[in-house]
Scaffold this motif. Structure first.
Motif, short mmCIF file in Angstrom:
data_model
loop_
_atom_site.label_atom_id
_atom_site.label_comp_id
_atom_site.label_asym_id
_atom_site.label_seq_id
_atom_site.Cartn_x
_atom_site.Cartn_y
_atom_site.Cartn_z
N LEU A 143 0.81 -1.22 0.00
CA LEU A 143 0.00 0.00 0.00
C LEU A 143 0.84 1.27 0.00
O LEU A 143 0.29 2.37 -0.03
CB LEU A 143 -0.92 0.01 1.22
CG LEU A 143 -2.02 -1.07 1.22
CD1 LEU A 143 -2.67 -1.16 2.59
CD2 LEU A 143 -3.05 -0.78 0.15
N THR A 185 0.60 8.11 0.49
CA THR A 185 1.31 6.86 0.19
C THR A 185 2.55 7.13 -0.65
O THR A 185 2.61 8.07 -1.42
CB THR A 185 0.39 5.89 -0.56
OG1 THR A 185 -0.05 6.51 -1.77
CG2 THR A 185 -0.81 5.52 0.28
N LEU A 190 0.56 -0.96 -5.32
CA LEU A 190 -0.85 -0.59 -5.42
C LEU A 190 -1.12 0.89 -5.68
O LEU A 190 -2.02 1.22 -6.45
CB LEU A 190 -1.58 -1.04 -4.15
CG LEU A 190 -3.09 -0.87 -4.12
CD1 LEU A 190 -3.73 -1.66 -5.25
CD2 LEU A 190 -3.65 -1.30 -2.79
N CYS A 206 -8.54 0.48 0.69
CA CYS A 206 -7.28 0.39 1.44
C CYS A 206 -7.54 -0.15 2.84
O CYS A 206 -6.80 -0.99 3.36
CB CYS A 206 -6.59 1.75 1.50
SG CYS A 206 -5.79 2.25 -0.03
N LEU A 210 -6.03 -3.75 4.04
CA LEU A 210 -5.14 -3.78 5.19
C LEU A 210 -5.64 -4.77 6.24
O LEU A 210 -4.89 -5.61 6.74
CB LEU A 210 -5.01 -2.39 5.81
CG LEU A 210 -4.09 -2.31 7.03
CD1 LEU A 210 -2.63 -2.49 6.62
CD2 LEU A 210 -4.28 -0.99 7.77
#
Length: 367
Positions: A143, A185, A190, A206, A210
């Motif tokens: 991520l 990020t 991703l 996300c 996660l």
């Protein structure tokens, strides 16, 4: 009376006899709590293959379904169906192909060896020192999240899915959403795909990735070591290479079954179900169905075929299945390289949840 909605039940009792009785006598069971319980492998597969009749749009786990539905419906891939689900899966799925994950797979192997080698110095809590560190690092890298935040996020994912305090669970889930709403990020596997999603879709998916990618793999890894400790002959076969790593990974996934169930809502009458009914498919039962698995209560690392349902089935088959297999294989290989014997040296502690199954603490000595 068995209350399947009670998180403490799954942590405190062995339900294998209960599941066996339901599979034999009442495979599609009406729970007093107001939902259906599906226990046989074939029936679970049939429901998963029919999203038109059994939709995920109103929620996919018992807790959200019993509380009125999931607010992420239509924007979060896990709780969408039809065109919306296909679109989200098409975008996010590009980050989870073996080719896209090849570089990350190399990093996973190195990280697993380092963590297991450190743990093999003596007594350790495998759940905390290995299982809690590898999956969150993998998802953080995927991520594009700063490594300094990984420990904080790991504590949140545990509280969000396995917290004993409902208020604490609610706070943890909201803290994860706030985190994704406020963080930037880094370049990664991703993030490059997220430009094709709306702001809400980015936030919710996300969050979902996660939670799913960290907790379920974490529990599978710890469960693998617990099983190997309880079945030393199987462990020694794996060490000697007498069983293939690929079949060992699949048996670990079947045996541990980190996600107990999936939930759906019925969209049209399909006897015995009526429109609006909540239907829960219990992987914890289907993965031990005598009609599908020979000697299902035997831990057999060489088991083949092994059509377990740990990753679900049909359109909602787990997006991260390949990644989870890579992580489990990496830890098994690291154990083979660094460990001769595995001994449980303290009382394991199980997660209290009606969705997750496994150990949050597993004191062991690795020699």
């Amino acid at each position: 009376m068995v209350n399947l909605a009670d998180p403490a039940l799954h942590a405190s009792q062995d339900l294998s006899g209960f599941w066996r009785k339901l599979r034999r006598d009442d495979p599609i069971h009406r729970d007093p709590g107001g939902f259906w319980v599906v226990t046989r492998h074939a029936d679970v597969v049939a429901i998963a293959r029919d999203p038109h009749t059994f939709t995920s749009e109103r929620g996919n786990v018992l807790a959200s379904l019993l509380s009125g539905g999931d607010t992420g419906s239509g924007a979060m891939m896990a709780v969408s169906d039809g065109a919306a689900h296909a679109r989200l899966r098409g975008i996010l799925g590009k980050a989870f192909t073996p080719k896209a994950l090849s570089v990350l797979a190399t990093q996973i192997a190195l990280s697993a060896k380092t963590l297991v080698a450190q743990a093999a110095a003596g007594e350790t809590d495998f759940a905390r020192e290995v299982s809690a560190r590898l999956p969150i690092a993998v998802m953080g890298s995927l991520l594009g999240l700063p490594s300094a935040d990984w420990g904080y996020l790991a504590s949140l994912t545990e509280a969000a899915l396995a917290g004993q305090d409902p208020a604490g669970t609610w706070r943890a889930r909201n803290e994860i959403l706030v985190y994704f709403a406020s963080t930037t990020t880094d370049p990664g596997v991703l993030p490059a795909l997220l430009s094709r999603l709306s702001e809400d879709e980015i936030l919710l998916n996300c969050y979902s990735l996660l939670l799913g990618g960290d907790q379920t793999t974490r529990l599978a890894l710890t469960g693998a070591v617990a099983a190997l400790a309880c079945h030393p002959a199987q462990w020694q076969q794996l060490r000697r290479g007498a069983v293939a790593q690929s079949t060992a990974v699949e048996e670990v996934l079947r045996w541990t079954t980190p996600a107990l169930h999936s939930g759906r809502v019925v969209t049209r009458d399909r006897p015995p179900f009526r429109t609006g009914d909540i239907v829960t498919s219990w992987y914890a039962s289907a993965n031990f169905d005598e009609e599908e698995f020979a000697e299902p209560d035997r831990f057999d690392l060489g088991r083949t075929p092994n059509r377990h349902l740990t990753f679900g089935h049909g359109p909602h088959f787990c997006l991260g299945a390949h990644l989870a297999r890579v992580e489990i294989a990496a830890v098994l290989e690291a154990l083979r390289e660094h460990v001769h014997t595995i001994e449980v040296t303290g009382a394991p502690r199980r997660v209290e949840s009606n969705f997750l199954s496994g150990y949050t603490s597993l004191p062991v000595t690795l020699r």
